[in-house]
Design a protein around this motif. Sequence first.
Motif, PDB file in Angstrom:
ATOM      1  N   MET A   1      -6.509   6.617-108.382  1.00 52.42           N
ATOM      2  CA  MET A   1      -7.559   6.284-107.416  1.00 52.42           C
ATOM      3  C   MET A   1      -6.945   5.731-106.129  1.00 52.42           C
ATOM      4  SD  MET A   1     -10.384   4.461-109.889  1.00 52.42           S
ATOM      5  CE  MET A   1     -11.484   4.118-108.525  1.00 52.42           C
ATOM      6  N   PRO A   2      -7.625   5.886-104.987  1.00 52.55           N
ATOM      7  CA  PRO A   2      -7.094   5.378-103.722  1.00 52.55           C
ATOM      8  C   PRO A   2      -6.966   3.856-103.732  1.00 52.55           C
ATOM      9  CG  PRO A   2      -8.891   6.935-103.355  1.00 52.55           C
ATOM     10  CD  PRO A   2      -8.880   6.628-104.810  1.00 52.55           C
ATOM     11  N   LYS A   3      -5.926   3.358-103.067  1.00 53.72           N
ATOM     12  CA  LYS A   3      -5.667   1.929-102.995  1.00 53.72           C
ATOM     13  C   LYS A   3      -6.365   1.307-101.783  1.00 53.72           C
ATOM     14  CE  LYS A   3      -2.606   1.576-106.419  1.00 53.72           C
ATOM     15  NZ  LYS A   3      -2.858   0.731-107.606  1.00 53.72           N
ATOM     16  N   ALA A   4      -6.688   0.021-101.921  1.00 52.46           N
ATOM     17  CA  ALA A   4      -7.238  -0.741-100.812  1.00 52.46           C
ATOM     18  C   ALA A   4      -6.823  -2.197-100.987  1.00 52.46           C
ATOM     19  CB  ALA A   4      -8.758  -0.626-100.763  1.00 52.46           C
ATOM     20  N   TYR A   5      -6.684  -2.901 -99.857  1.00 48.34           N
ATOM     21  CA  TYR A   5      -6.341  -4.331 -99.904  1.00 48.34           C
ATOM     22  C   TYR A   5      -7.598  -5.103 -99.544  1.00 48.34           C
ATOM     23  CZ  TYR A   5      -3.380  -8.452 -99.745  1.00 48.34           C
ATOM     24  OH  TYR A   5      -2.802  -9.677-100.017  1.00 48.34           O
ATOM     25  N   VAL A   6      -8.033  -5.989-100.455  1.00 47.91           N
ATOM     26  CA  VAL A   6      -9.355  -6.595-100.358  1.00 47.91           C
ATOM     27  C   VAL A   6      -9.281  -8.115-100.495  1.00 47.91           C
ATOM     28  CG1 VAL A   6     -10.324  -4.522-101.451  1.00 47.91           C
ATOM     29  CG2 VAL A   6      -9.811  -6.534-102.866  1.00 47.91           C
ATOM     30  N   ARG A   9     -13.490 -12.942-102.806  1.00 47.25           N
ATOM     31  CA  ARG A   9     -14.445 -14.020-102.558  1.00 47.25           C
ATOM     32  C   ARG A   9     -14.005 -14.699-101.269  1.00 47.25           C
ATOM     33  NH1 ARG A   9     -10.599 -15.605-106.044  1.00 47.25           N
ATOM     34  NH2 ARG A   9      -9.688 -17.694-105.842  1.00 47.25           N
ATOM     35  N   TYR A  10     -14.823 -15.538-100.711  1.00 50.78           N
ATOM     36  CA  TYR A  10     -14.426 -16.261 -99.510  1.00 50.78           C
ATOM     37  C   TYR A  10     -13.389 -17.326 -99.863  1.00 50.78           C
ATOM     38  CZ  TYR A  10     -18.403 -14.086 -97.180  1.00 50.78           C
ATOM     39  OH  TYR A  10     -19.276 -13.186 -96.655  1.00 50.78           O
ATOM     40  N   GLY A  11     -12.403 -17.457 -98.958  1.00 47.37           N
ATOM     41  CA  GLY A  11     -11.366 -18.451 -99.205  1.00 47.37           C
ATOM     42  C   GLY A  11     -10.091 -18.099 -98.461  1.00 47.37           C
ATOM     43  N   GLY A  12      -8.974 -18.483 -99.048  1.00 47.88           N
ATOM     44  CA  GLY A  12      -7.673 -18.270 -98.432  1.00 47.88           C
ATOM     45  C   GLY A  12      -6.957 -17.052 -98.985  1.00 47.88           C
ATOM     46  N   PRO A  13      -5.646 -16.992 -98.765  1.00 44.96           N
ATOM     47  CA  PRO A  13      -4.863 -15.839 -99.226  1.00 44.96           C
ATOM     48  C   PRO A  13      -4.953 -15.587-100.726  1.00 44.96           C
ATOM     49  CG  PRO A  13      -3.610 -17.124 -97.634  1.00 44.96           C
ATOM     50  CD  PRO A  13      -4.834 -17.925 -97.944  1.00 44.96           C
ATOM     51  N   GLU A  14      -5.278 -16.633-101.503  1.00 46.29           N
ATOM     52  CA  GLU A  14      -5.374 -16.461-102.955  1.00 46.29           C
ATOM     53  C   GLU A  14      -6.506 -15.529-103.371  1.00 46.29           C
ATOM     54  OE1 GLU A  14      -8.268 -19.627-101.862  1.00 46.29           O
ATOM     55  OE2 GLU A  14      -6.192 -19.174-101.289  1.00 46.29           O
ATOM     56  N   THR A  15      -7.405 -15.213-102.432  1.00 42.79           N
ATOM     57  CA  THR A  15      -8.528 -14.322-102.750  1.00 42.79           C
ATOM     58  C   THR A  15      -8.185 -12.856-102.535  1.00 42.79           C
ATOM     59  OG1 THR A  15      -9.490 -14.317-100.519  1.00 42.79           O
ATOM     60  CG2 THR A  15     -10.094 -16.151-101.974  1.00 42.79           C
ATOM     61  N   GLU A  16      -7.008 -12.567-102.015  1.00 39.04           N
ATOM     62  CA  GLU A  16      -6.637 -11.196-101.653  1.00 39.04           C
ATOM     63  C   GLU A  16      -6.034 -10.448-102.844  1.00 39.04           C
ATOM     64  OE1 GLU A  16      -5.404 -12.739 -97.167  1.00 39.04           O
ATOM     65  OE2 GLU A  16      -3.985 -11.521 -98.330  1.00 39.04           O
ATOM     66  N   ALA A  17      -6.207  -9.139-102.849  1.00 39.30           N
ATOM     67  CA  ALA A  17      -5.656  -8.333-103.941  1.00 39.30           C
ATOM     68  C   ALA A  17      -5.559  -6.873-103.519  1.00 39.30           C
ATOM     69  CB  ALA A  17      -6.536  -8.451-105.189  1.00 39.30           C
ATOM     70  N   LEU A  18      -4.576  -6.169-104.072  1.00 35.91           N
ATOM     71  CA  LEU A  18      -4.456  -4.720-103.910  1.00 35.91           C
ATOM     72  C   LEU A  18      -5.144  -4.084-105.109  1.00 35.91           C
ATOM     73  CD1 LEU A  18      -3.128  -2.404-102.230  1.00 35.91           C
ATOM     74  CD2 LEU A  18      -1.209  -2.538-103.836  1.00 35.91           C
TER      75      LEU A  18
END
Length: 310
Positions: A1-6, A9-18
């Motif tokens: 499946m295609p990748k995306a960086y998301v 939830r609202y917050g800091g860098p800890e909320t980010e994920a590939l």
Amino acid sequence: MPKAYVFTRYGGPETEALVDLERPRPGPGQVLVAVRAAGVNPVDGKQRTGFRRPGESGGRAFPVVLGNEASGVVAQTGADVTGFAAGDEVFGSAVAGGYAAYVLSAADVTAHKPAELSFADAATLPAAAATAYDGVHRLGLPAGATLLVTGAGGGVGVAVVQIARALGVRVVGVASAGKKELLESLGAVHVPAGAGWTDAVRAAAPEGVDGVYDLVGGEVLHEAAGLVRDRSRLVTAGAPAGEVERLGGARVARARDAAVLRAVADLVVRGDLDPHVTRRFPLERAGEALREVESGHAVGKVVLEIGAGA
């Protein structure tokens, strides 16, 4: 499946994920773009904390794809779309995030990419360069006038300097000492940010400044307002509309149309605007790219290279 960086939830860098996301389907008036490059901007991180652009409303459904601008190749068109076909090289503002293998873009804010323009350079234009273009043309300063730019060393500021200089406007740019060489190479008079900057501007422009393009807001905006002769020629992209309107100025009104995208692309092709792409990261390192931009120390533009040929 295609990748995306998301962000999840609202917050800091800890909320980010590939993550893996389904390939989007274009709706009426939309094009699906296979992304080659995406621009990274300070506002991307602000949106992760819950920031909304003026006029934005409604809730967000998580996960939310980060980013706002992208370039690539049309993969599919939705109903009622004319002027675009699969295989066209394009750039524009993403409907729902640009840090992804595939993004949706509204056809009326998507432009064909000139062959002379790289995907990486094109990906920097819809947000920073277009904001710069809209503000400079809103000010309408004549050749020979003096423009003060606060926050001149960032992505928007660097574009403001170049667009104004191409129109024959003298530019005084306020930025950190580390941005001095860059600004002077673009033809601006550099004034170091920090204590005493207003006195340095008065020394650099003893007859006063004819316009201000603010990219900082807060106290800097208020101090800059005291330097311009005509407050109607004070614009900001760094403060809320109410704040600058109380000072007699206005927030930059974004045109958000394909005509502006074509105009800034033409400036790059003509050599009047260099996006100054200085760092490139793969999608897998999008978090690192965003940290660099959020730090405020990036010189020039940062892009993500997502597909082949960026």
